[in-house]
Design a protein around this motif. Structure first.
Motif, PDB file in Angstrom:
ATOM      1  N   ILE A  26      -0.931  -2.307   2.262  1.00 14.53           N
ATOM      2  CA  ILE A  26      -2.306  -2.472   1.789  1.00 14.53           C
ATOM      3  C   ILE A  26      -2.523  -3.784   1.045  1.00 14.53           C
ATOM      4  CG2 ILE A  26      -3.950  -1.598   0.076  1.00 14.53           C
ATOM      5  CD1 ILE A  26      -3.353   1.212   1.019  1.00 14.53           C
ATOM      6  N   GLU A  27      -1.576  -4.187   0.211  1.00 16.11           N
ATOM      7  CA  GLU A  27      -1.780  -5.401  -0.593  1.00 16.11           C
ATOM      8  C   GLU A  27      -1.712  -6.678   0.240  1.00 16.11           C
ATOM      9  OE1 GLU A  27       1.739  -6.675  -3.070  1.00 16.11           O
ATOM     10  OE2 GLU A  27       2.263  -4.556  -2.743  1.00 16.11           O
ATOM     11  N   HIS A  28      -1.260  -6.582   1.489  1.00 20.51           N
ATOM     12  CA  HIS A  28      -1.145  -7.768   2.347  1.00 20.51           C
ATOM     13  C   HIS A  28      -2.167  -7.775   3.491  1.00 20.51           C
ATOM     14  CE1 HIS A  28       2.703  -8.901   0.510  1.00 20.51           C
ATOM     15  NE2 HIS A  28       3.031  -7.618   0.564  1.00 20.51           N
ATOM     16  N   THR A  29      -2.966  -6.727   3.610  1.00 27.17           N
ATOM     17  CA  THR A  29      -3.855  -6.586   4.765  1.00 27.17           C
ATOM     18  C   THR A  29      -5.263  -6.177   4.337  1.00 27.17           C
ATOM     19  OG1 THR A  29      -3.240  -4.254   5.076  1.00 27.17           O
ATOM     20  CG2 THR A  29      -1.944  -5.904   6.271  1.00 27.17           C
ATOM     21  N   ILE A  30      -6.182  -6.243   5.297  1.00 29.97           N
ATOM     22  CA  ILE A  30      -7.522  -5.698   5.111  1.00 29.97           C
ATOM     23  C   ILE A  30      -7.838  -4.813   6.305  1.00 29.97           C
ATOM     24  CG2 ILE A  30      -8.344  -7.643   3.739  1.00 29.97           C
ATOM     25  CD1 ILE A  30      -9.674  -8.733   6.269  1.00 29.97           C
ATOM     26  N   LYS A  31      -8.773  -3.925   6.118  1.00 29.35           N
ATOM     27  CA  LYS A  31      -9.171  -3.027   7.202  1.00 29.35           C
ATOM     28  C   LYS A  31      -9.827  -3.810   8.336  1.00 29.35           C
ATOM     29  CE  LYS A  31      -8.783   1.564   6.369  1.00 29.35           C
ATOM     30  NZ  LYS A  31      -8.508   2.612   7.362  1.00 29.35           N
ATOM     31  N   ASP A  32      -9.559  -3.376   9.542  1.00 28.69           N
ATOM     32  CA  ASP A  32     -10.238  -3.956  10.689  1.00 28.69           C
ATOM     33  C   ASP A  32     -11.742  -3.787  10.510  1.00 28.69           C
ATOM     34  OD1 ASP A  32     -11.588  -3.891  13.361  1.00 28.69           O
ATOM     35  OD2 ASP A  32      -9.567  -4.274  14.080  1.00 28.69           O
ATOM     36  N   PRO A  33     -12.538  -4.841  10.713  1.00 33.89           N
ATOM     37  CA  PRO A  33     -13.985  -4.739  10.496  1.00 33.89           C
ATOM     38  C   PRO A  33     -14.686  -3.755  11.427  1.00 33.89           C
ATOM     39  CG  PRO A  33     -13.399  -6.848  11.518  1.00 33.89           C
ATOM     40  CD  PRO A  33     -12.124  -6.210  11.072  1.00 33.89           C
ATOM     41  N   HIS A  34     -14.033  -3.360  12.535  1.00 28.53           N
ATOM     42  CA  HIS A  34     -14.642  -2.402  13.451  1.00 28.53           C
ATOM     43  C   HIS A  34     -14.464  -0.952  12.987  1.00 28.53           C
ATOM     44  CE1 HIS A  34     -13.999  -5.958  16.094  1.00 28.53           C
ATOM     45  NE2 HIS A  34     -15.206  -5.623  16.497  1.00 28.53           N
ATOM     46  N   THR A  35     -13.620  -0.761  11.981  1.00 26.14           N
ATOM     47  CA  THR A  35     -13.383   0.589  11.475  1.00 26.14           C
ATOM     48  C   THR A  35     -14.621   1.100  10.748  1.00 26.14           C
ATOM     49  OG1 THR A  35     -11.033   0.109  11.225  1.00 26.14           O
ATOM     50  CG2 THR A  35     -11.903   2.002  10.016  1.00 26.14           C
ATOM     51  N   GLY A  36     -15.053   2.289  11.108  1.00 26.12           N
ATOM     52  CA  GLY A  36     -16.251   2.857  10.499  1.00 26.12           C
ATOM     53  C   GLY A  36     -15.947   3.628   9.224  1.00 26.12           C
ATOM     54  N   LYS A  37     -16.900   4.424   8.789  1.00 27.32           N
ATOM     55  CA  LYS A  37     -16.752   5.195   7.558  1.00 27.32           C
ATOM     56  C   LYS A  37     -15.604   6.197   7.638  1.00 27.32           C
ATOM     57  CE  LYS A  37     -21.652   4.846   6.288  1.00 27.32           C
ATOM     58  NZ  LYS A  37     -22.913   5.594   6.028  1.00 27.32           N
ATOM     59  N   SER A  38     -15.282   6.640   8.847  1.00 24.31           N
ATOM     60  CA  SER A  38     -14.206   7.624   9.021  1.00 24.31           C
ATOM     61  C   SER A  38     -12.828   7.021   8.773  1.00 24.31           C
ATOM     62  CB  SER A  38     -14.258   8.206  10.439  1.00 24.31           C
ATOM     63  OG  SER A  38     -14.022   7.185  11.399  1.00 24.31           O
ATOM     64  N   GLY A  39     -12.738   5.686   8.785  1.00 28.32           N
ATOM     65  CA  GLY A  39     -11.451   5.029   8.583  1.00 28.32           C
ATOM     66  C   GLY A  39     -10.708   4.732   9.866  1.00 28.32           C
ATOM     67  N   HIS A  40     -11.238   5.207  10.991  1.00 27.47           N
ATOM     68  CA  HIS A  40     -10.592   4.949  12.277  1.00 27.47           C
ATOM     69  C   HIS A  40     -11.662   4.865  13.362  1.00 27.47           C
ATOM     70  CE1 HIS A  40     -10.787   9.445  12.003  1.00 27.47           C
ATOM     71  NE2 HIS A  40     -11.316   9.269  13.199  1.00 27.47           N
TER      72      HIS A  40
END
Length: 240
Positions: A26-40
């Motif tokens: 987590i400290e080295h990455t960010i969420k993919d911008p295509h990921t919605g509210k569900s997280g996937h």
């Protein structure tokens, strides 16, 4: 046309190990911008092969250069009729993906035995369509299996070409309704539902921080092909 050149590593992990690893990155990455509210997000892919499964056997026999044709649908698309037509090519360890965005009403009939002239003039100016047409006739491609899964994706905080993905709820179907936009709730499990496919994709080399994490966790690479796993189970083990 979108073009990707990548290397990739794959691992199959118990759900608990995948969750621990996810917290570590987590400290080295960010969420993919295509990921919605569900997280996937949901991915459904329709794979094509010859009647005698040449693409499957090319993978099993370890052919150095091989290509697969697939039609991929993402559930988050507002227009569910929009899909990606993709050619995934492996040359030794390098993965290259070429794809175009199109409507399934346009592309699915072309890949289901329509007459030659149905391709029309469209392909002459489109590299992907031209290559797909060649592969269609070279292999006598037919729709074979739909693979679906939920993906949680991350990208490098300082390098967006680094992608780390966690695929869960892997399912497959064949012999009925091979429309990739059709829901997958009733499909068979491809691997045990408590297992996760971890994929690490990168352009040149893996960051040192990630290499150390993988070594510390003692993960063992796995050359799983989701498509080949479905054919192995559905065709050669009769699980469908």
């Amino acid at each position: 046309m979108e073009l990707f050149n990548r290397f990739e590593l794959k691992y199959i992990l118990p759900w608990q190990e995948a969750e621990k690893f996810k917290q570590q990155i987590i400290e080295h990455t960010i969420k993919d911008p295509h990921t919605g509210k569900s997280g996937h997000y949901q991915i459904n892919s329709l794979y094509y092969d010859s009647c005698d499964y040449k693409c499957f056997w090319e993978k099993v026999e370890g052919l150095k250069i091989r290509r697969k044709v697939r039609v991929r649908a993402y559930a988050e698309n507002k227009n569910t009729d929009d899909v990606f037509l993709e050619i995934k090519q492996r040359t030794n360890r390098t993965i290259q993906k070429r794809r175009i965005f199109c409507s399934k009403e346009f592309i699915l009939p072309l890949l289901c035995g329509v007459k030659e002239d149905s391709w029309g003039e469209t392909i002459k100016k489109n590299q992907v369509l031209n290559e797909v047409k060649f592969l269609y006739h070279w292999y006598h491609l037919e729709p074979k299996a739909v693979i679906s899964y939920q993906r949680e994706a991350f990208q490098g905080m300082y390098n967006d070409r680094l992608r780390i993905t966690f695929d869960t709820n892997l399912r497959y179907r064949m012999h009925f309704n091979l429309d990739p936009t059709f829901p997958a709730e009733q499909d068979l499990y491809l691997i045990h539902p408590e297992l996760v496919v971890l994929e690490i994709k990168f352009n040149e080399k893996i960051p040192i921080w990630l290499t150390r994490m993988i070594q510390f966790c003692d993960f063992q690479t796995n050359r799983i092909s989701k498509y080949c796993e479905s054919i192995s189970k559905g065709v050669y083990q009769g699980q469908y």
